[in-house]
Design an enzyme around this catalytic site. Sequence first.
Site, PDB file in Angstrom:
ATOM      1  CD1 TRP A 102      34.187  -3.534  40.078  1.00  0.00           C
ATOM      2  CD2 TRP A 102      33.972  -3.205  37.786  1.00  0.00           C
ATOM      3  NE1 TRP A 102      32.674  -3.473  40.309  1.00  0.00           N
ATOM      4  CE2 TRP A 102      32.618  -3.689  38.713  1.00  0.00           C
ATOM      5  CE3 TRP A 102      33.888  -3.363  36.126  1.00  0.00           C
ATOM      6  CZ2 TRP A 102      31.557  -3.709  37.780  1.00  0.00           C
ATOM      7  CZ3 TRP A 102      33.400  -2.877  35.306  1.00  0.00           C
ATOM      8  CH2 TRP A 102      31.712  -3.303  36.396  1.00  0.00           C
ATOM      9  CG  ASP A 172      37.534   2.266  39.351  1.00  0.00           C
ATOM     10  OD1 ASP A 172      36.548   3.225  39.779  1.00  0.00           O
ATOM     11  OD2 ASP A 172      37.586   1.537  38.559  1.00  0.00           O
ATOM     12  CE  LYS A 196      29.018   1.058  40.887  1.00  0.00           C
ATOM     13  NZ  LYS A 196      30.312   0.613  39.989  1.00  0.00           N
TER      14      LYS A 196
HETATM   15  C1  LIG Z   1      30.547  -0.448  38.965  1.00  0.00           C
HETATM   16  C2  LIG Z   1      32.051  -0.236  38.670  1.00  0.00           C
HETATM   17  C3  LIG Z   1      32.690   0.495  37.747  1.00  0.00           C
HETATM   18  C4  LIG Z   1      31.631   0.052  36.308  1.00  0.00           C
HETATM   19  O1  LIG Z   1      31.534   0.950  36.415  1.00  0.00           O
HETATM   20  P1  LIG Z   1      30.508   1.904  35.231  1.00  0.00           P
HETATM   21  O2  LIG Z   1      29.814   3.221  35.090  1.00  0.00           O
HETATM   22  O3  LIG Z   1      29.325   0.521  34.948  1.00  0.00           O
HETATM   23  O4  LIG Z   1      31.739   1.874  33.450  1.00  0.00           O
HETATM   24  C5  LIG Z   1      33.807   0.224  37.709  1.00  0.00           C
HETATM   25  N1  LIG Z   1      34.938  -0.110  38.977  1.00  0.00           N
HETATM   26  C6  LIG Z   1      33.985   0.097  39.930  1.00  0.00           C
HETATM   27  C7  LIG Z   1      34.351   0.269  40.919  1.00  0.00           C
HETATM   28  C8  LIG Z   1      33.061   0.060  39.890  1.00  0.00           C
HETATM   29  O5  LIG Z   1      31.676  -0.218  41.299  1.00  0.00           O
END
Ligand SMILES: *Cc1c(COP(=O)(O)O)cnc(C)c1O
Length: 360
Positions: A102, A172, A196
């Site tokens: 990511w 993030d 999540k």
């Molecule tokens: C799942 C995830 C993403 C991707 O997220 P999307 O909503 O599918 O774009 C990005 N960063 C992290 C840390 C993730 O766990």
Amino acid sequence: MERVYNFSAGPSALPLPVLEKARDELINAKGTGMSVMEMSHRSGMYLEIIKEAEKLLRELMSIPDNYKVLFLQGGASTQFAMVPLNLMNKSKKADFVNTGVWSKKAIAEAKRYGTVNIVASSEPDGFNRIPGLDPSEFSRDADYFHITINNTIYGTRFTELPDTGEVPLVTDASSSILSQVYDVSKFGLIYAGAQKNIGPAGLTIVIIREDLIGRTMDFTPTMLNYKIHADNDSMYNTPPTFAIYMAMLVFQWLKRQGGVPAIEKLNIEKAKLLYDFIDNSSLFRGTVVPRDRSLMNVPFLLPTEELNKKFIKEAEKAGLVNLAGHRSVGGMRASIYNPMPLEGVKALVRFMEKFELENK
Ligand SMILES: *Cc1c(COP(=O)(O)O)cnc(C)c1O
């Protein structure tokens, strides 16, 4: 049919009381004769829902008044571009720590708009840790400093934040928002896809310090401009109405559990149970250096690929599902987000004990 213990990394399990409440209100929400999905986003009833969602999130995370909360779409992946488009506006430089897939995607997007300085990377170690940070490597004039605070695929997390001084720290937090107490005032911007720890896919949350809003690159698409969304209370266009409603129900549920400090305590207990078992096992092994282990995503391995496959298959039969690791790393991964009860982790550990006895 019974519900399973769902260890999916995302979209992931939701609390049963939340699903039940949504079911009860699905066809006729609060005597309106319609579902929340069927309401105008500008109706009085819906405005109450989005206001309540924001109020609860502010309360749960103690978000200071000088931060805006935005309900957006496009997932965390859209934020990989939206952050540089809005924040790379002075030196056009940003510092990044590379801690996995990511982070790399975020880096690749930022590079389209400015200069990226990778201050540290755990790639040479297969991303099994958070790399050590040397502040002398930080760019003093960077427009922001980006970290992926919890690495969903590798199961690592930052337990300490880098001291970036005046440079805004951006994170993030897709897979750890609301799982432990974060001091929002230490960040310039926090973003997270909802699927999540918050609710269904389709909603992205951005928490941004107000002074960082409003200096977007000229060519930024309207929909990728934080100011547009902030000025319109996330109602510039139709927001993901049902996903926001579900998030509101999750926030209410989390508040009933005692809020973030209480769920953090439970999350530590859940993770410890699993890591302690793995550390004492002669068959299973962990993949992450203990200091940097995630509370949310717990990867582990068996000695052979054959045993990994067998474990995943038999676990599924026992009602413990979605334990396969990310396709890029293999092995197993148990994602134990807020809705996973302690009982679910205990059931997994019991199953691992049994598997170990049978496969020694
Ligand atoms: C799942 C995830 C993403 C991707 O997220 P999307 O909503 O599918 O774009 C990005 N960063 C992290 C840390 C993730 O766990």
